[in-house]
Design a protein around this motif. Structure first.
Motif, short mmCIF file in Angstrom:
data_model
loop_
_atom_site.label_atom_id
_atom_site.label_comp_id
_atom_site.label_asym_id
_atom_site.label_seq_id
_atom_site.Cartn_x
_atom_site.Cartn_y
_atom_site.Cartn_z
N GLU A 71 0.80 -0.85 0.10
CA GLU A 71 -0.23 0.12 -0.11
C GLU A 71 1.12 1.22 -0.09
O GLU A 71 0.61 2.19 -0.64
N GLU A 72 1.51 1.11 1.09
CA GLU A 72 3.25 2.49 0.55
C GLU A 72 3.41 2.10 -0.32
O GLU A 72 3.12 3.73 -0.95
N ARG A 73 4.23 1.17 -1.24
CA ARG A 73 4.53 1.97 -2.41
C ARG A 73 3.64 2.38 -3.83
O ARG A 73 3.64 3.48 -4.14
N GLY A 74 2.12 2.01 -3.14
CA GLY A 74 1.10 2.39 -3.94
C GLY A 74 0.89 3.58 -3.83
O GLY A 74 1.19 4.70 -5.31
N GLU A 75 1.40 3.88 -2.47
CA GLU A 75 0.62 5.27 -2.56
C GLU A 75 2.14 6.35 -2.97
O GLU A 75 1.72 7.71 -3.66
N ARG A 76 3.70 6.37 -2.81
CA ARG A 76 4.45 7.21 -3.07
C ARG A 76 4.21 6.73 -4.60
O ARG A 76 4.83 7.64 -5.47
N LEU A 77 4.03 5.81 -5.48
CA LEU A 77 4.13 5.89 -6.84
C LEU A 77 2.91 7.03 -7.40
O LEU A 77 2.96 7.59 -8.37
N ARG A 78 1.80 6.38 -6.66
CA ARG A 78 0.99 7.35 -7.74
C ARG A 78 1.62 8.77 -6.63
O ARG A 78 0.84 10.15 -7.96
N ALA A 79 1.82 9.14 -6.15
CA ALA A 79 2.57 10.56 -5.24
C ALA A 79 3.52 11.42 -7.01
O ALA A 79 3.28 12.30 -6.67
N ALA A 80 4.19 10.48 -7.15
CA ALA A 80 5.77 10.91 -7.86
C ALA A 80 5.22 10.74 -8.81
O ALA A 80 5.06 12.11 -9.87
N VAL A 81 3.82 9.92 -9.59
CA VAL A 81 2.81 10.65 -11.35
C VAL A 81 3.16 11.22 -10.83
O VAL A 81 2.61 12.47 -11.82
N THR A 82 1.60 11.84 -9.52
CA THR A 82 1.24 13.37 -9.81
C THR A 82 2.41 14.08 -9.87
O THR A 82 1.81 15.71 -10.74
N ALA A 83 3.09 14.45 -9.62
CA ALA A 83 4.09 14.90 -9.51
C ALA A 83 4.65 15.24 -11.22
O ALA A 83 5.22 16.66 -11.00
N VAL A 84 5.25 13.73 -11.11
CA VAL A 84 5.44 14.57 -12.89
C VAL A 84 4.77 14.78 -13.36
O VAL A 84 4.72 15.79 -14.17
N ASP A 85 3.65 14.56 -13.88
CA ASP A 85 2.70 14.71 -14.14
C ASP A 85 2.50 16.71 -14.31
O ASP A 85 1.92 17.11 -15.23
N ALA A 86 2.45 16.53 -13.03
CA ALA A 86 2.79 18.48 -12.46
C ALA A 86 3.25 19.13 -13.49
O ALA A 86 3.71 20.26 -13.49
N VAL A 87 4.94 18.48 -13.91
CA VAL A 87 6.15 19.56 -14.29
C VAL A 87 5.60 19.84 -16.27
O VAL A 87 4.98 19.15 -16.17
N PRO A 88 5.78 21.53 -16.43
CA PRO A 88 5.19 22.01 -17.49
C PRO A 88 5.62 21.31 -18.39
O PRO A 88 6.61 20.90 -18.36
N LYS A 89 5.19 21.27 -19.17
CA LYS A 89 5.13 20.36 -20.79
C LYS A 89 6.31 21.99 -21.42
O LYS A 89 5.53 22.15 -21.35
N VAL A 90 7.77 21.13 -22.04
CA VAL A 90 8.08 22.01 -22.98
C VAL A 90 8.93 21.83 -24.51
O VAL A 90 8.94 20.66 -24.47
N GLU A 91 8.84 22.82 -25.18
CA GLU A 91 8.45 21.96 -26.63
C GLU A 91 9.64 22.28 -26.65
O GLU A 91 11.14 23.20 -26.16
#
Length: 100
Positions: A52-72
């Motif tokens: 469960e902890e790994r899943g929570e950490r993975l979800r948090a990491a994905v959310t953080a990566v998805d929040a990084v602005p996309k650049v051309e």
């Protein structure tokens, strides 16, 4: 008025657990109350399963990566490896001089 919580366990576990709790300066009622306070305030168990902890950490990491602005990507860097791109950027900033 206080309510009661009932749980089942072996008599041996209860006696040993109560002995340890006494040694720690507490009792079952205090521990259960603290557990409930923790669950209520955090909406989680203090002893989550590692999966469960790994899943929570993975979800948090994905959310953080998805929040990084996309650049051309500048098209001139597309065919370069990392070293070449660094050298190109350094020369653009005037840091490489004439010899690159």
């Amino acid at each position: 008025m206080d309510a009661m919580v009932t749980g089942r366990m072996s008599q041996a576990k209860k006696e040993l657990g109560n002995q340890v709790l006494r040694e720690l300066g507490t009792n079952a009622s205090q521990v259960i109350n603290e557990l409930y306070d923790y669950v209520i305030s955090r909406r989680a168990l203090p002893f989550s399963a590692p999966e469960e902890e790994r899943g929570e950490r993975l979800r948090a990491a994905v959310t953080a990566v998805d929040a990084v602005p996309k650049v051309e990507l500048d098209a001139r860097f597309a065919a370069m490896d990392v070293r070449q791109a660094r050298m190109e950027r350094l020369s653009d900033d005037g840091l490489m001089g004439d010899g690159r």
